[in-house]
Design a protein around this motif. Structure first.
Motif, PDB file in Angstrom:
ATOM      1  N   SER A  36       0.831  -1.205   0.000  1.00 28.88           N
ATOM      2  CA  SER A  36       0.000   0.000   0.000  1.00 28.88           C
ATOM      3  C   SER A  36       0.864   1.253   0.000  1.00 28.88           C
ATOM      4  O   SER A  36       0.580   2.220  -0.715  1.00 28.88           O
ATOM      5  N   LEU A  37       1.928   1.232   0.785  1.00 28.19           N
ATOM      6  CA  LEU A  37       2.815   2.397   0.839  1.00 28.19           C
ATOM      7  C   LEU A  37       3.508   2.608  -0.498  1.00 28.19           C
ATOM      8  O   LEU A  37       3.596   3.743  -0.989  1.00 28.19           O
ATOM      9  N   ARG A  38       3.986   1.531  -1.110  1.00 28.99           N
ATOM     10  CA  ARG A  38       4.648   1.660  -2.415  1.00 28.99           C
ATOM     11  C   ARG A  38       3.678   2.168  -3.468  1.00 28.99           C
ATOM     12  O   ARG A  38       4.033   3.000  -4.310  1.00 28.99           O
ATOM     13  N   ALA A  39       2.429   1.691  -3.433  1.00 29.44           N
ATOM     14  CA  ALA A  39       1.432   2.157  -4.402  1.00 29.44           C
ATOM     15  C   ALA A  39       1.142   3.639  -4.214  1.00 29.44           C
ATOM     16  O   ALA A  39       0.966   4.376  -5.189  1.00 29.44           O
ATOM     17  N   LEU A  40       1.092   4.091  -2.953  1.00 32.60           N
ATOM     18  CA  LEU A  40       0.841   5.513  -2.684  1.00 32.60           C
ATOM     19  C   LEU A  40       2.006   6.357  -3.178  1.00 32.60           C
ATOM     20  O   LEU A  40       1.798   7.434  -3.768  1.00 32.60           O
ATOM     21  N   GLU A  41       3.206   5.890  -2.975  1.00 31.13           N
ATOM     22  CA  GLU A  41       4.381   6.642  -3.441  1.00 31.13           C
ATOM     23  C   GLU A  41       4.427   6.683  -4.966  1.00 31.13           C
ATOM     24  O   GLU A  41       4.793   7.717  -5.548  1.00 31.13           O
ATOM     25  N   ARG A  42       4.049   5.586  -5.615  1.00 31.70           N
ATOM     26  CA  ARG A  42       4.013   5.584  -7.085  1.00 31.70           C
ATOM     27  C   ARG A  42       2.947   6.548  -7.594  1.00 31.70           C
ATOM     28  O   ARG A  42       3.166   7.280  -8.567  1.00 31.70           O
ATOM     29  N   GLU A  43       1.801   6.558  -6.924  1.00 29.16           N
ATOM     30  CA  GLU A  43       0.709   7.435  -7.368  1.00 29.16           C
ATOM     31  C   GLU A  43       1.081   8.897  -7.220  1.00 29.16           C
ATOM     32  O   GLU A  43       0.720   9.728  -8.061  1.00 29.16           O
ATOM     33  N   LEU A  44       1.812   9.233  -6.159  1.00 32.53           N
ATOM     34  CA  LEU A  44       2.208  10.618  -5.916  1.00 32.53           C
ATOM     35  C   LEU A  44       3.569  10.946  -6.528  1.00 32.53           C
ATOM     36  O   LEU A  44       3.989  12.113  -6.495  1.00 32.53           O
ATOM     37  N   ASP A  45       4.246   9.923  -7.035  1.00 33.67           N
ATOM     38  CA  ASP A  45       5.561  10.096  -7.674  1.00 33.67           C
ATOM     39  C   ASP A  45       6.545  10.789  -6.731  1.00 33.67           C
ATOM     40  O   ASP A  45       7.231  11.754  -7.111  1.00 33.67           O
ATOM     41  N   THR A  46       6.606  10.295  -5.504  1.00 32.17           N
ATOM     42  CA  THR A  46       7.546  10.858  -4.533  1.00 32.17           C
ATOM     43  C   THR A  46       7.801   9.836  -3.435  1.00 32.17           C
ATOM     44  O   THR A  46       7.021   8.893  -3.249  1.00 32.17           O
ATOM     45  N   THR A  47       8.893  10.022  -2.715  1.00 31.41           N
ATOM     46  CA  THR A  47       9.213   9.151  -1.585  1.00 31.41           C
ATOM     47  C   THR A  47       8.645   9.764  -0.311  1.00 31.41           C
ATOM     48  O   THR A  47       8.909  10.927   0.005  1.00 31.41           O
ATOM     49  N   LEU A  48       7.854   8.979   0.403  1.00 28.50           N
ATOM     50  CA  LEU A  48       7.190   9.471   1.610  1.00 28.50           C
ATOM     51  C   LEU A  48       7.954   9.106   2.873  1.00 28.50           C
ATOM     52  O   LEU A  48       8.019   9.896   3.818  1.00 28.50           O
ATOM     53  N   VAL A  49       8.508   7.917   2.909  1.00 29.38           N
ATOM     54  CA  VAL A  49       9.306   7.480   4.061  1.00 29.38           C
ATOM     55  C   VAL A  49      10.531   6.737   3.544  1.00 29.38           C
ATOM     56  O   VAL A  49      10.507   6.123   2.473  1.00 29.38           O
ATOM     57  N   VAL A  50      11.582   6.834   4.314  1.00 32.47           N
ATOM     58  CA  VAL A  50      12.807   6.078   4.023  1.00 32.47           C
ATOM     59  C   VAL A  50      12.912   4.985   5.066  1.00 32.47           C
ATOM     60  O   VAL A  50      12.993   5.272   6.268  1.00 32.47           O
ATOM     61  N   ARG A  51      12.887   3.740   4.645  1.00 35.87           N
ATOM     62  CA  ARG A  51      12.857   2.606   5.556  1.00 35.87           C
ATOM     63  C   ARG A  51      14.251   2.012   5.710  1.00 35.87           C
ATOM     64  O   ARG A  51      14.983   1.859   4.739  1.00 35.87           O
ATOM     65  N   SER A  52      14.565   1.689   6.940  1.00 40.52           N
ATOM     66  CA  SER A  52      15.812   0.967   7.229  1.00 40.52           C
ATOM     67  C   SER A  52      15.484  -0.168   8.190  1.00 40.52           C
ATOM     68  O   SER A  52      14.346  -0.319   8.628  1.00 40.52           O
ATOM     69  N   THR A  53      16.463  -0.954   8.544  1.00 40.31           N
ATOM     70  CA  THR A  53      16.213  -2.088   9.439  1.00 40.31           C
ATOM     71  C   THR A  53      15.912  -1.634  10.856  1.00 40.31           C
ATOM     72  O   THR A  53      15.273  -2.354  11.617  1.00 40.31           O
ATOM     73  N   ARG A  54      16.312  -0.443  11.239  1.00 38.73           N
ATOM     74  CA  ARG A  54      16.150   0.008  12.617  1.00 38.73           C
ATOM     75  C   ARG A  54      15.053   1.053  12.805  1.00 38.73           C
ATOM     76  O   ARG A  54      14.386   1.076  13.827  1.00 38.73           O
ATOM     77  N   ARG A  55      14.891   1.921  11.836  1.00 35.83           N
ATOM     78  CA  ARG A  55      13.935   3.012  12.036  1.00 35.83           C
ATOM     79  C   ARG A  55      13.307   3.440  10.710  1.00 35.83           C
ATOM     80  O   ARG A  55      13.755   3.018   9.639  1.00 35.83           O
ATOM     81  N   LEU A  56      12.284   4.273  10.835  1.00 36.89           N
ATOM     82  CA  LEU A  56      11.560   4.791   9.676  1.00 36.89           C
ATOM     83  C   LEU A  56      11.682   6.309   9.694  1.00 36.89           C
ATOM     84  O   LEU A  56      11.314   6.955  10.681  1.00 36.89           O
ATOM     85  N   HIS A  57      12.211   6.859   8.618  1.00 41.00           N
ATOM     86  CA  HIS A  57      12.396   8.309   8.520  1.00 41.00           C
ATOM     87  C   HIS A  57      11.365   8.891   7.562  1.00 41.00           C
ATOM     88  O   HIS A  57      11.242   8.456   6.415  1.00 41.00           O
ATOM     89  N   VAL A  58      10.618   9.881   8.037  1.00 44.49           N
ATOM     90  CA  VAL A  58       9.583  10.522   7.218  1.00 44.49           C
ATOM     91  C   VAL A  58      10.215  11.668   6.437  1.00 44.49           C
ATOM     92  O   VAL A  58      10.868  12.545   7.018  1.00 44.49           O
ATOM     93  N   THR A  59      10.024  11.678   5.135  1.00 39.64           N
ATOM     94  CA  THR A  59      10.565  12.748   4.311  1.00 39.64           C
ATOM     95  C   THR A  59       9.728  14.021   4.471  1.00 39.64           C
ATOM     96  O   THR A  59       8.660  14.021   5.093  1.00 39.64           O
TER      97      THR A  59
END
Length: 205
Positions: A36-59
């Motif tokens: 769902s998150l990937r589909a939302l980012e594709r629809e908006l053509d932008t990165t919304l969050v940066v995911r890592s193994t430890r934390r989630l960073h909101v752009t």
């Protein structure tokens, strides 16, 4: 999953600060939340969050979308509540009634009504003339008289019945003699009701 559902799930991701937390809150699988998150980012053509193994960073774009999504979802829920007939009574109700009925029957009951429904705003219009429900923006009109004709423009419900009496004071009758037939009323002076248009209401016996 439509756009509103994706936005709602995105808000849960931000609030949970993880995809797994949003999955648990939404009772979805982790892969479903990620898709769902990937589909939302594709629809908006932008990165919304940066995911890592430890934390989630909101752009920056994700932060802006989160703020706007919260407002949008609240507006949608308010709209649903307003039209689906919930238990809470809210809004403005325009009531038209005759002067006599409004002052003697309605007005004493208004404090209790408004106390029971604090989000209700009431506009009471007292007028002995006939109200045009649509033209005057009236929600409820209370009138006494003959039943209105069948119409698809409004719904009529009987509230009460009344009886009219012809009366006179004892002093008047002692001076002018009581009439024995309705025809003899023509010889007596009488009180008549005058409408807002200046016409008199005829006695019907």
């Amino acid at each position: 999953m439509d756009l509103l559902d994706r936005l709602a799930l995105f808000v849960r991701i931000i609030e949970a600060k993880s995809l797994s937390g949003a999955a648990r809150a939404s009772r979805l699988s982790l892969p479903a939340v990620s898709r769902s998150l990937r589909a939302l980012e594709r629809e908006l053509d932008t990165t919304l969050v940066v995911r890592s193994t430890r934390r989630l960073h909101v752009t920056e774009a994700g932060t802006e979308l989160h703020r706007r999504a919260l407002r949008l979802l609240r507006d949608v829920e308010d709209a649903r509540s307003a039209v689906r007939g919930g238990t809470e009574v809210r809004g403005t109700l325009v009531v038209s009634a005759s002067i006599a009925y409004g002052t003697s029957i309605l007005t004493p009951r208004l404090p209790k009504l408004l106390a029971a429904h604090p989000r209700l705003e009431l506009e009471l219009r007292l007028d002995d003339g006939l109200a045009s429900l649509v033209g005057d923006g009236v929600d409820v009109a209370i009138r006494a008289g003959f039943p209105p004709p069948d119409s698809t423009a409004f719904v009529a419900r009987p509230l009460a019945s009344m009886t009219r009496l012809v009366v006179a004071s004892p002093a008047w009758l002692a001076k002018h003699r009581a009439p024995r037939t309705p025809r003899e009323l023509a010889r007596h002076a009488g009180l008549v009701q005058v409408t807002t248009r200046g016409t008199t209401v005829a006695w019907e016996l």
